[in-house]
Design a protein around this motif. Structure first.
Motif, PDB file in Angstrom:
ATOM      1  N   VAL A  71       9.141  36.446  16.115  1.00  0.00           N
ATOM      2  CA  VAL A  71       8.881  35.249  16.917  1.00  0.00           C
ATOM      3  C   VAL A  71      10.190  34.754  17.539  1.00  0.00           C
ATOM      4  CG1 VAL A  71       8.176  32.829  16.822  1.00  0.00           C
ATOM      5  CG2 VAL A  71       6.867  34.562  15.593  1.00  0.00           C
ATOM      6  N   ASN A  72      10.144  34.462  18.822  1.00  0.00           N
ATOM      7  CA  ASN A  72      11.335  34.049  19.565  1.00  0.00           C
ATOM      8  C   ASN A  72      11.358  32.530  19.743  1.00  0.00           C
ATOM      9  OD1 ASN A  72      13.313  33.453  21.478  1.00  0.00           O
ATOM     10  ND2 ASN A  72      12.854  35.205  22.776  1.00  0.00           N
ATOM     11  N   ILE A  73      12.155  31.842  18.923  1.00  0.00           N
ATOM     12  CA  ILE A  73      12.283  30.396  19.086  1.00  0.00           C
ATOM     13  C   ILE A  73      13.496  30.038  19.929  1.00  0.00           C
ATOM     14  CG2 ILE A  73      11.038  29.827  16.970  1.00  0.00           C
ATOM     15  CD1 ILE A  73      13.707  29.350  15.610  1.00  0.00           C
ATOM     16  N   GLN A  74      14.409  30.991  20.114  1.00  0.00           N
ATOM     17  CA  GLN A  74      15.596  30.698  20.923  1.00  0.00           C
ATOM     18  C   GLN A  74      15.240  30.611  22.408  1.00  0.00           C
ATOM     19  OE1 GLN A  74      18.294  29.695  19.581  1.00  0.00           O
ATOM     20  NE2 GLN A  74      17.564  30.156  17.510  1.00  0.00           N
ATOM     21  N   GLY A  75      14.097  31.154  22.808  1.00  0.00           N
ATOM     22  CA  GLY A  75      13.684  31.100  24.203  1.00  0.00           C
ATOM     23  C   GLY A  75      12.991  29.806  24.581  1.00  0.00           C
ATOM     24  N   LEU A  76      12.830  28.892  23.623  1.00  0.00           N
ATOM     25  CA  LEU A  76      12.174  27.618  23.923  1.00  0.00           C
ATOM     26  C   LEU A  76      13.069  26.712  24.761  1.00  0.00           C
ATOM     27  CD1 LEU A  76      10.627  26.802  20.420  1.00  0.00           C
ATOM     28  CD2 LEU A  76       9.412  27.626  22.455  1.00  0.00           C
ATOM     29  N   GLN A  77      12.442  25.908  25.600  1.00  0.00           N
ATOM     30  CA  GLN A  77      13.172  24.923  26.379  1.00  0.00           C
ATOM     31  C   GLN A  77      13.751  23.864  25.422  1.00  0.00           C
ATOM     32  OE1 GLN A  77      13.837  24.980  29.545  1.00  0.00           O
ATOM     33  NE2 GLN A  77      12.398  26.448  30.410  1.00  0.00           N
ATOM     34  N   PRO A  78      14.852  23.201  25.809  1.00  0.00           N
ATOM     35  CA  PRO A  78      15.502  22.222  24.932  1.00  0.00           C
ATOM     36  C   PRO A  78      14.558  21.136  24.414  1.00  0.00           C
ATOM     37  CG  PRO A  78      16.935  22.735  26.760  1.00  0.00           C
ATOM     38  CD  PRO A  78      15.628  23.422  27.049  1.00  0.00           C
ATOM     39  N   GLN A  79      13.665  20.604  25.260  1.00  0.00           N
ATOM     40  CA  GLN A  79      12.753  19.558  24.808  1.00  0.00           C
ATOM     41  C   GLN A  79      11.812  20.069  23.737  1.00  0.00           C
ATOM     42  OE1 GLN A  79      11.782  18.395  29.384  1.00  0.00           O
ATOM     43  NE2 GLN A  79      10.437  17.589  27.861  1.00  0.00           N
ATOM     44  N   MET A  80      11.363  21.314  23.904  1.00  0.00           N
ATOM     45  CA  MET A  80      10.442  21.884  22.934  1.00  0.00           C
ATOM     46  C   MET A  80      11.167  22.110  21.616  1.00  0.00           C
ATOM     47  SD  MET A  80       7.169  22.833  22.777  1.00  0.00           S
ATOM     48  CE  MET A  80       7.097  22.104  21.148  1.00  0.00           C
ATOM     49  N   LYS A  81      12.416  22.515  21.682  1.00  0.00           N
ATOM     50  CA  LYS A  81      13.200  22.696  20.465  1.00  0.00           C
ATOM     51  C   LYS A  81      13.377  21.364  19.734  1.00  0.00           C
ATOM     52  CE  LYS A  81      15.998  26.746  21.661  1.00  0.00           C
ATOM     53  NZ  LYS A  81      17.372  27.255  21.823  1.00  0.00           N
ATOM     54  N   ASP A  82      13.690  20.332  20.497  1.00  0.00           N
ATOM     55  CA  ASP A  82      13.881  19.011  19.887  1.00  0.00           C
ATOM     56  C   ASP A  82      12.599  18.533  19.210  1.00  0.00           C
ATOM     57  OD1 ASP A  82      16.499  18.964  20.756  1.00  0.00           O
ATOM     58  OD2 ASP A  82      16.080  17.792  22.553  1.00  0.00           O
ATOM     59  N   ALA A  83      11.459  18.725  19.889  1.00  0.00           N
ATOM     60  CA  ALA A  83      10.179  18.317  19.322  1.00  0.00           C
ATOM     61  C   ALA A  83       9.863  19.133  18.077  1.00  0.00           C
ATOM     62  CB  ALA A  83       9.071  18.481  20.360  1.00  0.00           C
ATOM     63  N   LEU A  84      10.182  20.419  18.110  1.00  0.00           N
ATOM     64  CA  LEU A  84       9.918  21.301  16.976  1.00  0.00           C
ATOM     65  C   LEU A  84      10.711  20.866  15.751  1.00  0.00           C
ATOM     66  CD1 LEU A  84       8.752  23.761  15.609  1.00  0.00           C
ATOM     67  CD2 LEU A  84      10.410  25.184  16.834  1.00  0.00           C
ATOM     68  N   ILE A  85      11.968  20.496  15.954  1.00  0.00           N
ATOM     69  CA  ILE A  85      12.806  20.026  14.849  1.00  0.00           C
ATOM     70  C   ILE A  85      12.187  18.785  14.205  1.00  0.00           C
ATOM     71  CG2 ILE A  85      15.001  18.893  14.316  1.00  0.00           C
ATOM     72  CD1 ILE A  85      16.309  20.857  16.314  1.00  0.00           C
ATOM     73  N   LYS A  86      11.711  17.864  15.026  1.00  0.00           N
ATOM     74  CA  LYS A  86      11.103  16.637  14.505  1.00  0.00           C
ATOM     75  C   LYS A  86       9.784  16.938  13.789  1.00  0.00           C
ATOM     76  CE  LYS A  86      13.261  13.755  18.036  1.00  0.00           C
ATOM     77  NZ  LYS A  86      13.070  12.974  19.281  1.00  0.00           N
ATOM     78  N   MET A  87       9.014  17.884  14.327  1.00  0.00           N
ATOM     79  CA  MET A  87       7.751  18.258  13.690  1.00  0.00           C
ATOM     80  C   MET A  87       8.005  18.949  12.353  1.00  0.00           C
ATOM     81  SD  MET A  87       5.611  19.588  17.003  1.00  0.00           S
ATOM     82  CE  MET A  87       4.043  19.815  16.165  1.00  0.00           C
ATOM     83  N   ASN A  88       9.069  19.728  12.288  1.00  0.00           N
ATOM     84  CA  ASN A  88       9.433  20.391  11.038  1.00  0.00           C
ATOM     85  C   ASN A  88       9.790  19.353   9.978  1.00  0.00           C
ATOM     86  OD1 ASN A  88      10.005  22.913   9.591  1.00  0.00           O
ATOM     87  ND2 ASN A  88      12.132  22.229   9.631  1.00  0.00           N
ATOM     88  N   GLU A  89      10.526  18.330  10.393  1.00  0.00           N
ATOM     89  CA  GLU A  89      10.892  17.261   9.471  1.00  0.00           C
ATOM     90  C   GLU A  89       9.654  16.490   9.007  1.00  0.00           C
ATOM     91  OE1 GLU A  89      13.686  15.121  11.857  1.00  0.00           O
ATOM     92  OE2 GLU A  89      15.395  16.363  11.223  1.00  0.00           O
ATOM     93  N   LYS A  90       8.704  16.275   9.934  1.00  0.00           N
ATOM     94  CA  LYS A  90       7.478  15.558   9.588  1.00  0.00           C
ATOM     95  C   LYS A  90       6.644  16.370   8.603  1.00  0.00           C
ATOM     96  CE  LYS A  90       4.541  12.152  10.056  1.00  0.00           C
ATOM     97  NZ  LYS A  90       4.887  10.787   9.588  1.00  0.00           N
TER      98      LYS A  90
END
Length: 200
Positions: A71-90
């Motif tokens: 799975v390629n998470i490095q190809g995500l746009q910056p906003q999607m990465k930021d949202a993903l980090i917050k969702m991971n924390e949630k």
């Protein structure tokens, strides 16, 4: 640097990705890295249960995201990465392990997926995954997978971050899917999306 557009907090869901087929265009699109030149992602093995071992990859310095192999998470746009980090924390706050099953997909990967799952996968150049603005994920608790639609607080949190949740779609119903609202109009993807889909 790539211009970033502020995510507008809203609960309104965008329409699901259409599966309508259109004429394909041969093009070379670079995978979006969206990282500083001196940042090299680190990975480590994480055991979720006796049957599933995943990689935990550093998406930004200090932030690790669990993902299935390939799975390629490095190809995500910056906003999607930021949202993903917050969702991971949630997810962690709620007592779950978040595991990404799909993130950025190249156009070639999307083409192959469409052949494998013609009724589920979006047509070529139509998927939010191809532009790095979508993720598919699973939640795990005590080693067992839990559908996102059973954890409404988590799903609603993703929506509050400005994401569309596939659990609100009827056809196709995809409770594992999240993408940035109105992603086709984002500065980062608009011109490429319109060009590939022959839009004026």
């Amino acid at each position: 640097s790539t211009a970033q557009k502020t995510i507008t907090l809203q609960n309104e869901s965008s329409k699901p990705e259409t599966t309508a087929a259109k004429k394909t265009v041969n093009t070379n699109i670079k995978t979006q890295e969206n990282q500083s030149a001196d940042f090299t992602p680190k990975t480590k093995k994480v055991k979720i249960n006796s049957k599933l071992t995943v990689n935990s990859e550093e998406i930004k310095p200090g932030y690790y995201i669990k993902k299935l192999n390939g799975v390629n998470i490095q190809g995500l746009q910056p906003q999607m990465k930021d949202a993903l980090i917050k969702m991971n924390e949630k997810a962690t706050e709620l007592g779950y392990d978040l595991v990404i099953s799909s993130a950025y997909r190249s156009h070639e990967q999307q083409k192959n997926l469409k052949k494998e799952k013609p009724k589920l996968a979006a047509g070529l150049y139509k998927s939010a995954h191809e532009y790095g603005v979508a993720i598919d994920l699973g939640l795990y608790k005590n080693g067992k997978k839990v559908s996102v639609d059973q954890v409404k607080e988590f799903a609603h949190y993703g929506e509050a971050l400005g994401l569309t949740w596939g659990g609100r779609w009827k056809k196709p119903y995809e409770p594992w899917h999240f993408n940035i609202n109105n992603w086709q109009n984002l500065t980062e993807v608009r011109d490429e999306y319109r060009s590939l889909n022959h839009l004026a």
